[in-house]
Design a protein around this motif. Structure first.
Motif, PDB file in Angstrom:
ATOM      1  N   GLY A   1       0.816  -1.213   0.000  1.00  0.00           N
ATOM      2  CA  GLY A   1       0.000   0.000   0.000  1.00  0.00           C
ATOM      3  C   GLY A   1       0.848   1.261   0.000  1.00  0.00           C
ATOM      4  O   GLY A   1       2.073   1.217   0.101  1.00  0.00           O
TER       5      GLY A   1
ATOM      6  N   PRO B   1      -5.118   1.963   2.301  1.00  0.00           N
ATOM      7  CA  PRO B   1      -5.140   1.934   0.833  1.00  0.00           C
ATOM      8  C   PRO B   1      -5.763   3.162   0.182  1.00  0.00           C
ATOM      9  O   PRO B   1      -5.601   3.363  -1.011  1.00  0.00           O
ATOM     10  CB  PRO B   1      -5.972   0.682   0.535  1.00  0.00           C
TER      11      PRO B   1
ATOM     12  N   ARG C   1      -4.369   2.465  -7.331  1.00  0.00           N
ATOM     13  CA  ARG C   1      -5.079   2.136  -6.084  1.00  0.00           C
ATOM     14  C   ARG C   1      -6.429   1.483  -6.388  1.00  0.00           C
ATOM     15  O   ARG C   1      -6.877   0.594  -5.643  1.00  0.00           O
ATOM     16  CB  ARG C   1      -5.281   3.390  -5.236  1.00  0.00           C
TER      17      ARG C   1
END
Length: 312
Positions: A176, A190, A293
């Motif tokens: 992350g 995240p 992401r």
């Protein structure tokens, strides 16, 4: 760098301050006063969607396994359903309850409810995520958040970085992004890329002359009603509103005036246009990071469903 509001709207702000204007445009303004109406919202997963719920359930499953490994034997019979849609707080922490707080981006926008509830949460405004108290030994192990005197070990075992919840998140999402500081609060997870861009875009948008002019028009309207605040955020964050569980007469009066002045001056439409431009610029500059992401979230959902299947 950004273009200002159209001249016609700029003039309108000056000459219509404090005029109620009936309900014309009120519905449009309220449609804009939602997180969903802003561009960066597309890069935050819907907490009510099946994928996000699967991730949340899997995180608690892995968290329970970690807590058991750290020696918390009560987690032998841990029921994930008892903690789903919760977030941990340390035992004895004040969580606010029904106190002041409006999770719309521009605050109250309907004089009727505002005159009844002030800035306090109205029925139905409660978040799906609710706090759940954990004991002084469990809370640091869960979260990796320590205060003076807390041990970094639990029953002789080292607490992982970010606690058991942090470890679970890494197993689901991978490494992350790095931590981000937003409003003085250090956040990890995240979604920090989108959240940090959102906060930075808001800061930049508030410096725009069009936003400042909207604040002035709103403040002039409030002054005519004997209320002195430089902008709506200062009004809603008045410390007086946080001292009681129920809104005072002054709070209700202030909130109702706040909503009327937003509608009468075209405040929401004006600042929404500025913030939208700022967010679009942020997306253009950071599109790859945001898309990465999103892809990571899709992979995490697949991983979470495997965790759930294995635990069933």
């Amino acid at each position: 760098m950004r273009r200002l509001l159209p001249v016609a709207l700029t003039g309108l702000l000056a000459v219509t301050a404090c005029q109620s204007g009936g309900d014309t445009g009120a519905d449009d303004a309220r449609d804009l006063n939602t997180m969903e109406s802003l561009p960066l919202h597309a890069y935050l997963p819907d907490p009510e969607a099946g994928g996000a719920k699967a991730v949340g359930r899997a995180q608690w499953i892995l968290t329970g396994q970690c807590m058991l490994r750290l020696g918390f034997t009560s987690f032998t019979a841990f029921d994930v359903r008892s903690v789903e849609s919760t977030y941990p707080v340390r035992q004895g922490t004040l969580t606010g309850g029904g106190r002041a707080g409006d999770d719309t981006p521009y605050g109250v926008d309907d004089p009727g409810p505002a005159a009844t509830y002030g800035y306090h949460k109205r029925p139905g405004q409660e978040s799906a995520a609710q706090p759940l108290e954990w004991s002084d030994d469990q809370y640091p192990a869960l979260t990796g958040r320590f205060r003076s005197g807390d041990s970094r070990r639990a029953h002789g075992h080292p607490i992982p970085e970010g606690g058991c919840m942090g470890e679970a998140s890494r197993k689901i999402y991978g490494a992350g992004p790095g931590p981000a500081e937003i409003g003085g609060v250090r956040l990890t997870g995240p979604y920090t890329v989108a959240m940090k861009l959102w906060a930075d875009a808001r800061t930049q948008a508030r410096k725009d002359p069009a936003w400042k002019q909207a604040d002035r028009a709103w403040a002039d309207c409030m002054k005519e009603q004997g209320l002195h605040y430089p902008d709506p955020d200062r009004a809603s964050a008045d410390l007086a509103w946080f001292r009681t569980d129920k809104p005072s007469a002054k709070e209700r009066k202030t909130a109702a005036a706040d909503a009327r002045c937003k509608l009468g001056t075209g405040y929401i439409k004006a600042v929404h246009a500025v913030e939208t431009r700022a967010q679009k610029a942020a997306i253009d500059k950071n599109k790859k990071a945001l898309e990465d992401r999103q892809a990571a979230h899709e992979r995490a959902v697949a991983t979470a469903r495997k965790v759930i299947a294995e635990a069933s």
